[in-house]
Design an enzyme around this catalytic site. Sequence first.
Site, PDB file in Angstrom:
ATOM      1  N   LYS A  19      -6.281  -1.482   6.700  1.00 54.64           N
ATOM      2  CA  LYS A  19      -6.133  -1.826   7.991  1.00 54.64           C
ATOM      3  C   LYS A  19      -7.189  -2.688   8.797  1.00 54.64           C
ATOM      4  CE  LYS A  19      -2.394   1.451   8.503  1.00 54.64           C
ATOM      5  NZ  LYS A  19      -1.847   2.585   9.572  1.00 54.64           N
ATOM      6  N   PHE A  43       5.486   5.295  19.073  1.00 48.73           N
ATOM      7  CA  PHE A  43       3.895   4.599  18.992  1.00 48.73           C
ATOM      8  C   PHE A  43       4.346   3.425  18.403  1.00 48.73           C
ATOM      9  CE2 PHE A  43       5.094   7.519  15.245  1.00 48.73           C
ATOM     10  CZ  PHE A  43       5.301   6.718  14.049  1.00 48.73           C
ATOM     11  N   ARG A  71      -8.544   8.644   3.891  1.00 49.61           N
ATOM     12  CA  ARG A  71      -8.382   8.593   5.266  1.00 49.61           C
ATOM     13  C   ARG A  71      -9.369   9.873   5.732  1.00 49.61           C
ATOM     14  NH1 ARG A  71      -1.954   8.281   5.192  1.00 49.61           N
ATOM     15  NH2 ARG A  71      -1.762   5.998   5.879  1.00 49.61           N
ATOM     16  N   GLU A  80       8.180  -3.704   0.623  1.00 57.40           N
ATOM     17  CA  GLU A  80       6.906  -4.242   1.139  1.00 57.40           C
ATOM     18  C   GLU A  80       6.133  -4.935   0.270  1.00 57.40           C
ATOM     19  OE1 GLU A  80       5.012  -0.466   2.164  1.00 57.40           O
ATOM     20  OE2 GLU A  80       6.327   0.259   3.667  1.00 57.40           O
ATOM     21  N   HIS A  89      -2.641   1.816   4.753  1.00 57.00           N
ATOM     22  CA  HIS A  89      -1.386   2.139   4.686  1.00 57.00           C
ATOM     23  C   HIS A  89      -0.854   2.051   3.194  1.00 57.00           C
ATOM     24  CE1 HIS A  89       3.316   1.774   5.300  1.00 57.00           C
ATOM     25  NE2 HIS A  89       3.043   0.698   4.162  1.00 57.00           N
ATOM     26  N   ARG A 138      -0.399   8.015  -2.418  1.00 59.79           N
ATOM     27  CA  ARG A 138      -0.437   8.623  -1.118  1.00 59.79           C
ATOM     28  C   ARG A 138      -1.095   9.929  -0.998  1.00 59.79           C
ATOM     29  NH1 ARG A 138       3.514   7.815   2.220  1.00 59.79           N
ATOM     30  NH2 ARG A 138       3.890  10.076   2.817  1.00 59.79           N
ATOM     31  N   TYR A 194       7.077  -2.862  10.029  1.00 61.40           N
ATOM     32  CA  TYR A 194       7.222  -1.384  10.603  1.00 61.40           C
ATOM     33  C   TYR A 194       8.405  -1.128  11.286  1.00 61.40           C
ATOM     34  CZ  TYR A 194       2.318  -0.005   9.662  1.00 61.40           C
ATOM     35  OH  TYR A 194       1.114   0.354   9.130  1.00 61.40           O
ATOM     36  N   THR A 213      -1.652  11.284   6.915  1.00 65.65           N
ATOM     37  CA  THR A 213      -1.278  10.279   7.936  1.00 65.65           C
ATOM     38  C   THR A 213      -2.450  10.320   8.931  1.00 65.65           C
ATOM     39  OG1 THR A 213       0.865  10.001   7.508  1.00 65.65           O
ATOM     40  CG2 THR A 213       0.101   9.046   9.555  1.00 65.65           C
ATOM     41  N   ASN A 252      -6.285   4.741  10.962  1.00 66.93           N
ATOM     42  CA  ASN A 252      -6.294   5.389   9.636  1.00 66.93           C
ATOM     43  C   ASN A 252      -6.527   4.817   8.239  1.00 66.93           C
ATOM     44  OD1 ASN A 252      -3.765   4.626   9.225  1.00 66.93           O
ATOM     45  ND2 ASN A 252      -2.717   6.543   9.121  1.00 66.93           N
TER      46      ASN A 252
HETATM   47  P1  CMP Z   1       1.384   4.367   8.185  1.00 73.05           P
HETATM   48  O1  CMP Z   1       1.210   4.957   6.833  1.00 73.05           O
HETATM   49  O2  CMP Z   1       0.580   2.852   8.269  1.00 73.05           O
HETATM   50  O3  CMP Z   1       2.666   4.181   8.699  1.00 73.05           O
HETATM   51  C1  CMP Z   1       2.918   4.192  10.156  1.00 73.05           C
HETATM   52  C2  CMP Z   1       1.899   4.280  10.990  1.00 73.05           C
HETATM   53  O4  CMP Z   1       2.122   4.865  12.283  1.00 73.05           O
HETATM   54  C3  CMP Z   1       0.724   5.592  10.485  1.00 73.05           C
HETATM   55  O5  CMP Z   1       0.417   5.017   9.265  1.00 73.05           O
HETATM   56  C4  CMP Z   1       0.052   5.621  11.651  1.00 73.05           C
HETATM   57  O6  CMP Z   1      -1.419   5.021  11.623  1.00 73.05           O
HETATM   58  C5  CMP Z   1       0.736   5.352  12.853  1.00 73.05           C
HETATM   59  N1  CMP Z   1       1.118   6.355  13.896  1.00 73.05           N
HETATM   60  C6  CMP Z   1       0.705   6.530  14.988  1.00 73.05           C
HETATM   61  N2  CMP Z   1       1.084   7.752  15.475  1.00 73.05           N
HETATM   62  C7  CMP Z   1       1.752   8.450  14.724  1.00 73.05           C
HETATM   63  C8  CMP Z   1       2.481   9.720  14.535  1.00 73.05           C
HETATM   64  N3  CMP Z   1       2.679  10.383  15.636  1.00 73.05           N
HETATM   65  N4  CMP Z   1       3.090   9.789  13.300  1.00 73.05           N
HETATM   66  C9  CMP Z   1       3.061   9.193  12.427  1.00 73.05           C
HETATM   67  N5  CMP Z   1       2.487   7.887  12.098  1.00 73.05           N
HETATM   68  C10 CMP Z   1       1.859   7.539  13.365  1.00 73.05           C
END
Ligand code: CMP
Length: 136
Positions: free
Chosen positions: A12, A60, A105, A129, A118, A88, A52, A94, A115
Site C-alpha cells: 500500500k 471507512f 503489519r 482480485e 493487502h 494472511r 473494495y 488487519t 497497514n
Molecule cells: P485490507 O486488507 O486492505 O482490507 C480493507 C481495509 O480497510 C483494511 O485492510 C484496512 O486497512 C481498512 N480498514 C479501515 N478501517 C477498518 C475497520 N474498522 N475494519 C477493517 N478494515 C478497516
Amino acid sequence: MSNLEQTLSIIKPDAVERNLDLEIKQMFKNNGFVIIKEKKIQIEKSEAEKFYKVHETKPFYNDLCSYLSSGPIVVMILEKKNAVLANRELMGATNPKDAIEGTIRKKFGLSIDKNSVHGSDSLENAKLEIDFFFKD
Ligand code: CMP
C-alpha cells in the site's frame, strides 16, 4: 501439487512511500512465496472503489478508497502452497496493534488504514482480485 494457490498482494501507499517494497518482497520470498507477476502503479479513486466494492457499506469505505489511490502501490501475484492463508498469516492482523511479532503489519504497519499490505481473504476473491489487476 493440488493446493498450489495464487493470491493477490498489494503493498500500500504508506509502505511504498517509505521505500519498504523491496524489504516486504524479500519477506514474501523468504517465506516461500514466488512472485509470479508484479507492477508498480497508481490507481484512480474510481478503480479503488471497484476493488473494495465488498466494503461499500462500511463507514471507512470512502477513506479507504481515497487512501489506496493516494500514491503508488505495488500489486503482485504470489504463488505458494495454500498461498491465501499463508499470506494472511504473514501479513498479520488487519490492525497492526493486534498483529503478532514477525508479521509484515507488526513490523511496518502504522494504523488500521495505513497497514502496509493487502491480501486476498479467500481463494475465490484471490481469483477476482488477480483478474482485476492483471487481466489485460
Ligand atoms: P485490507 O486488507 O486492505 O482490507 C480493507 C481495509 O480497510 C483494511 O485492510 C484496512 O486497512 C481498512 N480498514 C479501515 N478501517 C477498518 C475497520 N474498522 N475494519 C477493517 N478494515 C478497516
